[in-house]
Design a protein around this motif. Structure first.
Motif, PDB file in Angstrom:
ATOM      1  N   THR A 136      28.281 -17.211 -40.097  1.00 38.36           N
ATOM      2  CA  THR A 136      29.513 -17.553 -39.388  1.00 38.36           C
ATOM      3  C   THR A 136      29.226 -17.619 -37.894  1.00 38.36           C
ATOM      4  O   THR A 136      28.145 -17.236 -37.432  1.00 38.36           O
ATOM      5  CB  THR A 136      30.613 -16.503 -39.645  1.00 38.36           C
ATOM      6  N   LYS A 137      30.242 -18.061 -37.131  1.00 41.46           N
ATOM      7  CA  LYS A 137      30.056 -18.191 -35.690  1.00 41.46           C
ATOM      8  C   LYS A 137      29.842 -16.835 -35.036  1.00 41.46           C
ATOM      9  O   LYS A 137      28.998 -16.673 -34.156  1.00 41.46           O
ATOM     10  CB  LYS A 137      31.275 -18.891 -35.079  1.00 41.46           C
ATOM     11  N   THR A 138      30.608 -15.846 -35.465  1.00 40.23           N
ATOM     12  CA  THR A 138      30.527 -14.517 -34.855  1.00 40.23           C
ATOM     13  C   THR A 138      29.432 -13.642 -35.469  1.00 40.23           C
ATOM     14  O   THR A 138      28.951 -12.716 -34.827  1.00 40.23           O
ATOM     15  CB  THR A 138      31.869 -13.780 -34.989  1.00 40.23           C
ATOM     16  N   GLN A 191      20.800 -21.891 -34.190  1.00 38.09           N
ATOM     17  CA  GLN A 191      21.527 -21.784 -32.923  1.00 38.09           C
ATOM     18  C   GLN A 191      20.558 -21.645 -31.746  1.00 38.09           C
ATOM     19  O   GLN A 191      20.731 -22.288 -30.701  1.00 38.09           O
ATOM     20  CB  GLN A 191      22.465 -20.582 -32.969  1.00 38.09           C
ATOM     21  N   ASN A 226      23.248 -26.037 -36.576  1.00 38.10           N
ATOM     22  CA  ASN A 226      24.178 -25.042 -36.054  1.00 38.10           C
ATOM     23  C   ASN A 226      25.618 -25.538 -36.127  1.00 38.10           C
ATOM     24  O   ASN A 226      26.533 -24.784 -36.471  1.00 38.10           O
ATOM     25  CB  ASN A 226      23.818 -24.704 -34.606  1.00 38.10           C
ATOM     26  N   VAL A 238      28.367 -23.489 -38.339  1.00 43.04           N
ATOM     27  CA  VAL A 238      29.471 -22.815 -37.656  1.00 43.04           C
ATOM     28  C   VAL A 238      30.821 -23.422 -38.022  1.00 43.04           C
ATOM     29  O   VAL A 238      31.796 -22.711 -38.283  1.00 43.04           O
ATOM     30  CB  VAL A 238      29.268 -22.871 -36.127  1.00 43.04           C
ATOM     31  N   TYR A 239      30.877 -24.753 -38.058  1.00 42.82           N
ATOM     32  CA  TYR A 239      32.171 -25.406 -38.224  1.00 42.82           C
ATOM     33  C   TYR A 239      32.392 -25.982 -39.624  1.00 42.82           C
ATOM     34  O   TYR A 239      33.496 -25.945 -40.143  1.00 42.82           O
ATOM     35  CB  TYR A 239      32.337 -26.508 -37.171  1.00 42.82           C
TER      36      TYR A 239
END
Length: 466
Positions: free
Chosen positions: A48-50, A60, A236, A240-241
């Motif tokens: 996930t992003k976090t 990333q 990435n 993430v999205y």
């Protein structure tokens, strides 16, 4: 000796890759596919992003590191290239006319693009019945006309700025940023001053030309590892999205990409053809930069490659291209500053039930044509959108609604930006009679970026007449 070596090597049995497999374009496409696969793998293994997993963190890091490399080289490139271009133009009688025509065509293509955006917003109604809540807020950086005007005046010679933030743990982090527009202003001032000084400035101009050659060599190395950066950037973005993020704003996303496609594959080809040039040659020449822009999401980061293809593939003289392309990278944004803010402003108005009248549509067009320079050196499209909403008096909370899918949109926006940044110098050079049409029409065989290539477009502009 060399003939024997060549003959011996050629006679060895073994598998040989096709010539096209070693081309820059093929490597980028292959990297897109690999990045997409790795991104999906990272997403569906819990990244996930976090809280990215190992693969997500690796993608990333690779992507952000590559963009950092590009951005690091941009500041010295802009300064040395603009100073060099001004020195190259010192004996050209039509230099002022080249600059005026460049700005004029920037405005013309921006106006066409924003009108397409307004038309799509009115026709497709992207803000109606979205099914999403309106409780989003936006407290980030905002566009400001006064800040744009005051921002033209550099605070230091390099146009650099530093900011510090305090993290939740109490640690202080400092970051350094640069204002591209300020660097451009500084470079123009230094270049003009060197011309006014005359003979005494010759050693400085020679040193600047030597520095430019060194910087371009470094940029060549960075550009050659673009496929690796592409894997990280695309991977990435997907991790993430993902594709599910688009669902909540699907109609808006479709409207943006339809507008971008109409400009890239409709307006630009019409302009190319109306100037007696081959559409196929334009796209084959500019495509490497368009590809890199799509994955890097940075017009500034793509600037070295945009200038390279404009000179070597499209036949624009180096003296003019080294002025027009950096200028375009800061002020020529048909994706970020025309299509996107037009559709987005109409989306926000429809979402909040605000009826726009004809004068407000005209205002959207005016802001888009004149305001793109106000985003130079900042976070591009988001700042431009806040500038448009503020001018129209629309709620800035609408920006918060759109931030979730901004990275997905930014890929297409940046690709169109860069395509326009290569198009306008080509059109202006054609109109002024300084386009190397033999280079423009040359076959695109093998790798267009061989270091041993001797581009005819690197001829000096001095003495040329319109």
């Amino acid at each position: 000796m060399s003939n024997q070596t060549t003959s011996s090597t050629a006679g060895r049995p073994g598998f040989q890759l096709p010539r096209w497999a070693g081309s820059f374009g093929f490597q980028i496409i292959a990297a897109l596919i690999v990045g997409l696969g790795l991104g999906l793998l990272a997403k569906y293994t819990g990244s996930t992003k976090t809280n990215p997993n190992g693969l997500g963190a690796t993608l990333q890091t690779i992507g952000s590191s590559y963009v950092s490399l590009l951005q690091t080289a941009v500041v010295p490139l802009i300064f040395t290239a603009v100073v060099s271009s001004i020195s190259n133009l010192r004996e050209v009688s039509n230099a002022a006319r080249l600059a005026w025509n460049t700005l004029l065509w920037f405005a013309i293509t921006s106006l066409i693009s924003v009108l397409i955006g307004i038309g799509l917003g009115v026709l497709l109604q992207p803000g109606a019945n979205t099914g999403i809540s309106g409780d989003a807020e936006y407290d980030g950086k905002q566009g400001d006309w006064w800040a744009f005007l005051t921002g033209l005046f550099p605070k230091n010679f390099l146009g650099l700025g530093a900011s510090s933030t305090v993290t939740d743990s109490g640690a202080v982090t400092t970051s350094v940023s640069f204002n591209v527009l300020q660097i451009l202003v500084i470079a123009i001032a230094v270049g003009v001053a060197a011309l006014k000084v005359g003979k005494q400035a010759e050693p400085f101009l020679a040193l600047n030309a030597s520095a430019l050659a060194v910087i371009q060599k470094v940029l060549w190395w960075i550009i050659r590892i673009a496929p690796l950066g592409t894997v990280g950037l695309i991977g990435n973005a997907v991790a993430v999205y993902g594709w599910d993020t688009i669902g909540s704003l699907g109609k808006f996303t479709v409207a943006i990409y339809i507008g971008l496609a109409l400009v890239l594959f409709g307006v630009y080809p019409v302009l190319v053809r109306s100037h007696g040039l081959s559409v196929k040659q334009y796209f084959s020449g500019a495509w490497p930069a368009i590809q890199l822009a799509f994955v890097s999401r940075s017009s500034i980061g793509t600037l070295p490659l945009t200038q390279r293809v404009t000179e070597r593939n499209l036949g624009v003289a180096k003296g003019y291209a080294s002025f027009a392309v950096p200028l375009g990278a800061t002020t020529k944004m048909d994706g970020c500053a025309a299509i996107y803010p037009a559709v987005s402003a109409i989306f926000v108005a429809q979402f909040f039930g605000i009826q726009l009248d004809f004068s407000q549509y005209l205002l959207i067009a005016l802001v888009s044509v004149l305001g793109s320079a106000a985003t130079a050196g900042t976070t591009g499209a988001v700042v431009m959108l806040t500038l448009t909403l503020s001018t129209l008096g629309l709620p800035l909370a609408g920006v918060g609604l759109l931030l979730a899918i901004d990275p997905i949109l930014d890929m297409g926006r940046t690709a169109v930006n860069v395509a326009g940044q290569a198009l306008v110098p080509t059109i202006v050079a054609r109109r002024q009679g300084i386009l190397d049409e033999s280079l423009y029409n040359a076959p695109r065989t093998g790798d267009a970026f061989r270091e041993d290539e001797a581009p005819a477009a690197e001829r000096e502009l001095a003495g040329s007449k319109a």
